[in-house]
Design an enzyme around this catalytic site. Sequence first.
Site, PDB file in Angstrom:
ATOM      1  N   ASP A 304       0.860  -1.178   0.000  1.00  0.00           N
ATOM      2  CA  ASP A 304       0.000   0.000   0.000  1.00  0.00           C
ATOM      3  C   ASP A 304       0.895   1.226   0.000  1.00  0.00           C
ATOM      4  OD1 ASP A 304      -1.852   1.922   0.015  1.00  0.00           O
ATOM      5  OD2 ASP A 304      -2.809   1.400   1.908  1.00  0.00           O
TER       6      ASP A 304
HETATM    7  C1  BGC Z   1      -4.469   3.924   0.409  1.00  0.00           C
HETATM    8  C2  BGC Z   1      -4.905   2.853  -0.564  1.00  0.00           C
HETATM    9  C3  BGC Z   1      -4.855   3.390  -1.971  1.00  0.00           C
HETATM   10  C4  BGC Z   1      -3.446   3.875  -2.251  1.00  0.00           C
HETATM   11  C5  BGC Z   1      -3.233   4.371  -3.672  1.00  0.00           C
HETATM   12  C6  BGC Z   1      -3.154   4.556   0.018  1.00  0.00           C
HETATM   13  O1  BGC Z   1      -2.875   5.661   0.799  1.00  0.00           O
HETATM   14  O2  BGC Z   1      -4.376   3.363   1.699  1.00  0.00           O
HETATM   15  O3  BGC Z   1      -6.193   2.388  -0.237  1.00  0.00           O
HETATM   16  O4  BGC Z   1      -5.259   2.399  -2.882  1.00  0.00           O
HETATM   17  O5  BGC Z   1      -3.154   4.914  -1.355  1.00  0.00           O
HETATM   18  O6  BGC Z   1      -3.851   5.548  -3.935  1.00  0.00           O
END
Ligand code: BGC
Length: 762
Positions: A304
């Site tokens: 993530d």
């Molecule tokens: C979030 C994710 C998201 C990713 C990409 C992260 O900060 O936790 O859910 O898919 O960013 O944008």
Amino acid sequence: MYDTRISRRAALLGAGAVAAWVSNPARAMLQAAAQLPVPAFVDGLVAKMTLAEKAGQLTLMPAAWSGGTATALNPATQGSSFDTQLDEVRQGSITGVFNGNGAEMARRMQTAAMTQSRLKIPLLFAADVIHGHRTIFPVPVGEAASFEPDLAERTARMASYEAAAAGIDWTFAPMVDIARDQRWGRTMEGAGEDVLLGNLIAEARVRGFQGKDLKANDAMLACAKHFAAYGAAEAGLDYSTVDVSERTLREVYLPPFKAALDAGVLSFMASFNEISGVPSTGNEWLMRKLLRDEWGFEGFVVSDYTGDMEMIDHGFAQDLREAAKLAFLAGVDMSMTSGFYRQHLPELVEAGEVPVARVDELVRKVLAMKARLGLFEDPFRRIDAKREKTRSRTKAATALSREAGRKSIVLLKNQGDLLPLPKSGKKIAIIGPFAAGQHDLNGPWVVYGDQANATDLASGVRAAVADKASVTVTPGSGVEEPLAGGIEAAVAAAQAADVVLLAIGESETMSGEAQSRAEIVMPAPQQALAEAVAATGKPIVVVLKNGRALALQGAVANAPAILVTWFLGTETGNAIADVLFGAYSPSARLPCSFPRSPGQQPYYYAHKQTGRPNPSDDKLEPYKAHYRGIPNKALYPFGHGLTYGVIEYTDLQAAPKLAWDGDLSVSVRVSNRGKRAAEEVVQLYIRDRVASVTRPVRELKAFRKLALAPGQSETVTFKLRRDLLLFIGRDDKPTVEPGTFDLWVAPSAEAEGVHTTFELVR
Ligand code: BGC
């Protein structure tokens, strides 16, 4: 292709899906996960790749196009320029980008990959398509309130139809995290507090995004996130520590991931949090032992965002190089945003700290996925500027957004049948910061939807009533700041009206990622507004905007009618008006309990009884499990929601015994004694009275949504089997024990409904 009528199938889907789950829950343990065959050409390709190119295939970056929407959305890292990114494409040091700007960007990048890179490996385009692409659907927690997995499947399908035409191959959805602490802002992105509902919605959304054929130009790869237990953060603080038993993990937090896997999801995202001291991104037990060895997952796991880098701040890795190594070896196949894999994998391999065979294995997986998405056959299959336009915000999508919107609205309270309102003959004052305007309609986590295309509450109401001049709009307050003269103007507007629609709650920046709230209450200026408006004595319909459950207090809690409207997206105003004026009889149910007090968090219905339960709700006794002055109950529990009908549960019939290999038929008569049509969500709960591991006070085991005309009755039948009574035993494995079970068929998790007991006998 997209049927937006309320189909009988949709109405019965709760039943159908649950029946399938009920009749064969052991399938979760037996069913093979979706396969990811590696086409023959992949090995040849891997053999030609340099180590740097291999690391590039495991590197996903935020799109730099158009000033970098992606980094603006998620500003933890520095952006790059589009030219630099094109160079990376030519060098093969990037597998794809995310949250870019559509078909034009994708065409330019893919053209560079296919004509100017050495190996001509197609790029993969990803995005957070969380609740719609250009047409925005209700936030997922709202949609879950519909208790219609079929609806979640249809909106996900429509989101894919729109987004895939803009070049997007892969969505970072669904988020399947169970949220039991409403302070956590990302409650809005999941299906709420319950495991069964969470499982059904997870499966439905995966099916919707991926469709029947991942190669289709209206299908996207789905991503189950955030693996795992991200929603179990201590005190609901986003990114914070998680410390749960393996039993609770397996019983509460993991099942929706397994459900997504069984529905064919081929990518997972690691969660930011640690679990009992080990960050998920570096958790080999989670990523390899459980996900791959035990569950048989063949797809890939992405970090993530900067999850690998964050292991340094967790105090788990000493530097960037070690963070890359730990994430890689733990089983995180692709690094998002940090660029760590391309920066450090080559040297780690050369130093003998990471086996090259492992790198090859992951690269094969990523290439196999690109093949599965049809990208080697036609790298431009989803990239079509014309189709991007024609598929954007179609009539069918708008109609589906309205259907999903009204099916997400929960009627908490309706004293004296204040609702529905007549369409004429009443002067309506819409008061509150969400009364009108193109803001706070889409809700959090929207990358591409334009708020300007959404219908606000005032427009929806004006379109529904006979005389537009009978509607006034007064903001009365800001969301978190008072408005000079606001309350006076609001009181005057209320006095001049016959009924007040009080549009209050949370702005879209108050929930979502990083938006944990220490106290889930109405912001003070809006509470003051509500008190002043209530003092006029005019009937008030509270129209709540919220991304989580709230602790309603004072004039808000005491208003005669309360609607929970979440963030409904493109058709917000029309969907709310459908319910306000009775074009649609509300049918949604709370997927998360509304507590009596903010300090009750985490509150969820399936809690344990403790050794000192309070004997009765009417009288609080000392030295029993409750806060001072507050029963250990919700104000509005999970499953609660009224209709415009008058629903009665009678004639519960169930045999007293369930044989070990038999089934138990439970039937109940559900009647609508009211004068209006209604859709009731009939819920079946059980409690295992005595077990070798203590069990929750209630657990939802099945539900069915059915439509009832005025005066109509129906007999609803559920079939129970032993498998349904499984729990995670002392050895952390599923087990079931003979004994006595309570059974309720009821309109909510804390309503009595109709009750009986049965015995599971061996
Ligand atoms: C979030 C994710 C998201 C990713 C990409 C992260 O900060 O936790 O859910 O898919 O960013 O944008």
